[in-house]
Design a protein around this motif. Structure first.
Motif, PDB file in Angstrom:
ATOM      1  N   PRO A  68       0.806  -1.231   0.000  1.00 52.16           N
ATOM      2  CA  PRO A  68       0.000   0.000   0.000  1.00 52.16           C
ATOM      3  C   PRO A  68       0.834   1.274   0.000  1.00 52.16           C
ATOM      4  O   PRO A  68       0.285   2.356  -0.242  1.00 52.16           O
ATOM      5  CB  PRO A  68      -0.850  -0.116   1.268  1.00 52.16           C
ATOM      6  N   VAL A  72      -1.667   2.684  -5.447  1.00 51.58           N
ATOM      7  CA  VAL A  72      -2.930   3.356  -5.162  1.00 51.58           C
ATOM      8  C   VAL A  72      -4.042   2.538  -5.819  1.00 51.58           C
ATOM      9  O   VAL A  72      -3.857   1.981  -6.897  1.00 51.58           O
ATOM     10  CB  VAL A  72      -2.933   4.792  -5.726  1.00 51.58           C
ATOM     11  N   VAL A  73      -5.196   2.460  -5.165  1.00 52.85           N
ATOM     12  CA  VAL A  73      -6.318   1.673  -5.689  1.00 52.85           C
ATOM     13  C   VAL A  73      -7.339   2.602  -6.344  1.00 52.85           C
ATOM     14  O   VAL A  73      -7.849   3.532  -5.707  1.00 52.85           O
ATOM     15  CB  VAL A  73      -7.002   0.854  -4.572  1.00 52.85           C
ATOM     16  N   ASN A  75     -10.794   2.345  -7.126  1.00 53.82           N
ATOM     17  CA  ASN A  75     -11.838   1.426  -6.658  1.00 53.82           C
ATOM     18  C   ASN A  75     -13.058   1.477  -7.572  1.00 53.82           C
ATOM     19  O   ASN A  75     -13.837   2.421  -7.550  1.00 53.82           O
ATOM     20  CB  ASN A  75     -12.240   1.773  -5.221  1.00 53.82           C
ATOM     21  N   LEU A  94     -10.245  -2.060   2.163  1.00 49.79           N
ATOM     22  CA  LEU A  94      -9.134  -1.257   1.652  1.00 49.79           C
ATOM     23  C   LEU A  94      -8.537  -0.393   2.761  1.00 49.79           C
ATOM     24  O   LEU A  94      -7.307  -0.232   2.843  1.00 49.79           O
ATOM     25  CB  LEU A  94      -9.615  -0.377   0.492  1.00 49.79           C
ATOM     26  N   PHE A  99      -4.614   0.919   2.148  1.00 51.74           N
ATOM     27  CA  PHE A  99      -4.518   1.481   0.804  1.00 51.74           C
ATOM     28  C   PHE A  99      -5.218   2.840   0.720  1.00 51.74           C
ATOM     29  O   PHE A  99      -6.287   3.043   1.305  1.00 51.74           O
ATOM     30  CB  PHE A  99      -5.171   0.544  -0.220  1.00 51.74           C
ATOM     31  N   TYR A 101      -7.404   4.909  -1.695  1.00 55.23           N
ATOM     32  CA  TYR A 101      -8.258   4.479  -2.798  1.00 55.23           C
ATOM     33  C   TYR A 101      -9.170   5.614  -3.230  1.00 55.23           C
ATOM     34  O   TYR A 101      -9.464   6.538  -2.455  1.00 55.23           O
ATOM     35  CB  TYR A 101      -9.089   3.253  -2.399  1.00 55.23           C
ATOM     36  N   THR A 102      -9.622   5.543  -4.453  1.00 58.44           N
ATOM     37  CA  THR A 102     -10.506   6.575  -4.985  1.00 58.44           C
ATOM     38  C   THR A 102     -11.931   6.355  -4.497  1.00 58.44           C
ATOM     39  O   THR A 102     -12.357   5.244  -4.201  1.00 58.44           O
ATOM     40  CB  THR A 102     -10.515   6.560  -6.523  1.00 58.44           C
TER      41      THR A 102
END
Length: 351
Positions: A68, A72-73, A75, A94, A99, A101-102
């Motif tokens: 992480p 970057v995730v 999502n 997440l 992580f 994440y968006t």
């Protein structure tokens, strides 16, 4: 442990996390993978390394081996296999894994996924929304006198369970539809006043001061007033007459004053439900000019023909650039640490 500020200059590796379900028809699975490929190619065109990762039920297992601090995730998970309400579970996993994440967090996804909670928070914040009531049994309809009314399953999204029969013009029709939701769909029914007028979709992105994208209006071709709803056929069945007769127009033809008021109300709803990074607010513009919020959508669909993508394109963003901008918004959050909100159930006294 504090983490270094992130930007697209320091982080070039993106996990494109998406969900698949073996119960989907083969053509739907093929279309989902096609969309993933297109989004991957769009982001890679901007110099990012993108790794698509499919999730069925196990988010943790799917992300084994990814650091992480290095990834970057993005999502794009809307559910989990066997659990159509699993979107908040993905966000919680997440966060537990560390992580960035968006998109919205578990709190906003939980509230938006339960229409009664969403309506309660809109009402508590003084945001215009149609008169409403939640029915857990037929007796809960007692005293309802607003017609026409529209009946929605309280725990669905994407217009699932909403058909032309959802609009009731009499007490008998209303009772029959509520009974259908309770007994066939096996969940509470949300009863709302049906607002005649224009259907507007307001896409926004950002956080503290969300930026509106060009507003989309749904034109209902040849449909009567009470037929003018974006039901499940109009939204998802590309071969249906309902789909052909609900035509999005971007930008919506609105005068400056009306547009400003619509955007203002949409931004209030966006902030009230703590939508993060990007979202869409659906509004009915009544004949008297009042914009009524009928739905708030954190993490709205990003398929190539989806409403948010259409509005971004009208603002000059191609598919890849749109996704990269969402990533930038999410990365900027790393610099600000905001306390997580309490459970929405606790806020309503139900926790």
């Amino acid at each position: 442990m504090s983490r270094r500020p992130w930007s697209l200059r320091t982080v070039r590796q993106v996990i494109l996390l998406y969900n698949m379900d073996g119960a989907w028809p083969p053509e739907d699975q093929a279309y989902a993978r096609e969309c993933v490929c297109r989004l991957q190619e769009g982001m890679e065109a901007h110099g990012l390394t993108v790794r698509p990762v499919e999730v069925r039920r196990d988010v943790r297992g799917a992300l084994q081996g990814f650091d992480p601090e290095e990834w970057v995730v993005f999502n794009w998970c809307e559910a989990l296999e066997g659990d159509p309400y699993g979107e908040p579970r993905v966000a919680r996993a997440l966060e537990a894994l560390g992580f960035l994440y968006t998109g919205s967090g578990p709190w906003a996804l939980t509230v938006a996924g339960h229409k009664a909670l969403m309506k309660a928070f809109l009402t508590l914040n003084g945001i215009p929304t149609p008169a409403w009531r939640v029915c857990h049994r037929l007796a809960d309809l007692e005293g309802w006198e607003v017609f026409p009314a529209i009946v929605k399953p309280a725990r669905e999204h994407g217009s699932i369970g909403i058909t032309p029969e959802a609009v009731a013009s009499s007490p008998r029709a209303l009772r029959e539809r509520v009974e259908y939701v309770l007994e066939v769909l096996r969940q509470p029914a949300l009863v709302e006043a049906f607002i005649p007028g224009r259907e507007l979709n307001v896409s926004l992105w950002g956080n503290r001061d969300p930026e509106p994208l060009p507003i989309s209006e749904i034109h209902f071709d040849g449909l009567s007033e009470e037929e003018r709803i974006v039901d499940q056929f109009a939204k998802w069945d590309r071969g249906s007459e309902r789909y052909r007769r609900t035509v999005p127009v971007v930008p919506a033809p609105l005068d400056e004053r009306t547009e400003a008021e619509v955007v203002h109300v949409a931004a209030l709803a966006y902030r009230a439900l703590r939508v993060r990074d990007y979202g869409r607010v659906d509004i009915r513009l009544a004949p008297d000019g009042t914009p009524y919020v009928i739905d708030v959508n954190p993490n709205p669909d990003l398929s190539p023909d989806a409403g948010f993508v259409r509005s971004a394109a009208a603002a000059g963003y191609d598919y890849g650039r749109m996704a990269v901008h969402i990533l930038r918004i999410a990365l900027a959050r790393r610099r600000r640490r905001v306390p997580a909100p309490v459970s929405p159930f606790a806020r309503l006294g139900a926790g």
